[in-house]
Design a protein around this motif. Structure first.
Motif, PDB file in Angstrom:
ATOM      1  N   TYR A  35       0.873  -1.074   0.165  1.00 44.58           N
ATOM      2  CA  TYR A  35      -0.132   0.255   0.170  1.00 44.58           C
ATOM      3  C   TYR A  35       0.708   1.276  -0.033  1.00 44.58           C
ATOM      4  O   TYR A  35       1.626   1.486   0.788  1.00 44.58           O
ATOM      5  N   ASP A  36       0.618   1.894  -1.029  1.00 46.42           N
ATOM      6  CA  ASP A  36       1.336   3.278  -1.231  1.00 46.42           C
ATOM      7  C   ASP A  36       0.651   4.242  -0.351  1.00 46.42           C
ATOM      8  O   ASP A  36      -0.229   4.731  -0.643  1.00 46.42           O
ATOM      9  N   GLN A  37       1.188   4.783   0.722  1.00 49.24           N
ATOM     10  CA  GLN A  37       0.519   5.683   1.811  1.00 49.24           C
ATOM     11  C   GLN A  37       0.343   6.898   1.014  1.00 49.24           C
ATOM     12  O   GLN A  37      -0.690   7.839   1.561  1.00 49.24           O
ATOM     13  N   GLU A  38       1.340   7.551   0.137  1.00 50.63           N
ATOM     14  CA  GLU A  38       1.363   8.807  -0.319  1.00 50.63           C
ATOM     15  C   GLU A  38      -0.169   8.937  -1.484  1.00 50.63           C
ATOM     16  O   GLU A  38      -0.888   9.737  -1.537  1.00 50.63           O
ATOM     17  N   ASP A  39      -0.031   7.755  -2.458  1.00 52.95           N
ATOM     18  CA  ASP A  39      -0.835   7.690  -3.460  1.00 52.95           C
ATOM     19  C   ASP A  39      -2.137   7.246  -3.166  1.00 52.95           C
ATOM     20  O   ASP A  39      -3.079   7.154  -3.742  1.00 52.95           O
ATOM     21  N   MET A  40      -1.994   6.399  -1.860  1.00 49.71           N
ATOM     22  CA  MET A  40      -3.261   5.798  -1.254  1.00 49.71           C
ATOM     23  C   MET A  40      -4.049   4.678  -2.429  1.00 49.71           C
ATOM     24  O   MET A  40      -5.119   4.669  -2.431  1.00 49.71           O
ATOM     25  N   GLU A  41      -2.874   3.785  -2.733  1.00 48.76           N
ATOM     26  CA  GLU A  41      -3.497   2.771  -3.465  1.00 48.76           C
ATOM     27  C   GLU A  41      -2.447   1.712  -3.478  1.00 48.76           C
ATOM     28  O   GLU A  41      -1.350   1.894  -3.266  1.00 48.76           O
ATOM     29  N   TYR A  42      -2.900   0.446  -3.737  1.00 45.03           N
ATOM     30  CA  TYR A  42      -2.222  -0.699  -3.642  1.00 45.03           C
ATOM     31  C   TYR A  42      -1.163  -0.795  -4.880  1.00 45.03           C
ATOM     32  O   TYR A  42      -1.778  -0.312  -5.906  1.00 45.03           O
TER      33      TYR A  42
ATOM     34  N   THR B 156      -9.568   8.642   6.436  1.00 47.30           N
ATOM     35  CA  THR B 156      -7.954   8.957   6.792  1.00 47.30           C
ATOM     36  C   THR B 156      -6.861   8.171   5.748  1.00 47.30           C
ATOM     37  O   THR B 156      -6.113   8.629   5.082  1.00 47.30           O
ATOM     38  N   THR B 157      -7.297   6.969   5.973  1.00 47.48           N
ATOM     39  CA  THR B 157      -6.214   5.838   5.121  1.00 47.48           C
ATOM     40  C   THR B 157      -6.553   5.542   3.807  1.00 47.48           C
ATOM     41  O   THR B 157      -5.880   4.938   2.954  1.00 47.48           O
ATOM     42  N   ASP B 158      -7.802   5.779   3.447  1.00 50.46           N
ATOM     43  CA  ASP B 158      -8.488   5.335   2.311  1.00 50.46           C
ATOM     44  C   ASP B 158      -8.264   3.911   2.025  1.00 50.46           C
ATOM     45  O   ASP B 158      -8.372   3.248   1.033  1.00 50.46           O
ATOM     46  N   LEU B 159      -8.554   3.093   3.428  1.00 53.83           N
ATOM     47  CA  LEU B 159      -8.434   1.622   3.240  1.00 53.83           C
ATOM     48  C   LEU B 159      -9.961   1.210   4.096  1.00 53.83           C
ATOM     49  O   LEU B 159     -10.706   1.954   4.621  1.00 53.83           O
TER      50      LEU B 159
END
Length: 139
Positions: free
Chosen positions: A54-61, A132-135
């Motif tokens: 999970y890329d925390q900056e782009d908020m995508e796997y 917050t995390t988009d998860l």
């Protein structure tokens, strides 16, 4: 911090079917036994694997595929509901013959051999979107 106390109801030992998908086997077992929430640990070997990071900056796997035999040195996860379906949230440490480790969210893998210990909970767990995390996280 959010938390809830859970009561365990049943415990199982599973042997995953050679050639099946690792995560799907766990999800299908949970459906078969009507398990809405659980925690599991596992080990074994896979013929290939798709691991997500999970890329925390782009908020995508980000997906990485390995088309090679790998040992499952450690695997932990949980079962809960996501969008009305049982979902086995699975993380694994995989290793190559050299001993090099690969790790992350195990999205898919073809089972060579797999052994799972699963502890079911009385209380169901549902995942919901966290802004917050988009998860999709536990409540």
């Amino acid at each position: 911090m959010q938390y809830q106390e859970v009561d365990t109801s049943r415990e199982f030992l599973l042997r995953l079917e050679t050639g099946a998908d690792w995560r799907t086997e766990i999800e299908e077992f949970a459906a078969l036994e009507d398990i809405d929430a659980a925690w599991f640990g596992a080990m074994g070997a896979v013929q290939d694997a798709e691991v997500w990071f999970y890329d925390q900056e782009d908020m995508e796997y980000r997906s990485v595929t390995f088309e090679e035999p790998l040992e499952v040195a450690a695997c932990v996860g949980n079962v809960s509901f996501l969008d009305g379906e049982r979902f086995a949230h699975t993380h694994a440490v995989l290793s190559r013959p050299s001993g090099q480790s690969l790790a992350g969210h195990l999205n898919a893998a073809t089972v060579f051999a797999g052994e799972v210990y699963l502890r079911a909970f009385e209380e169901p767990l549902e995942r919901e979107h966290d802004e917050t995390t988009d998860l999709d996280l536990w409540l």
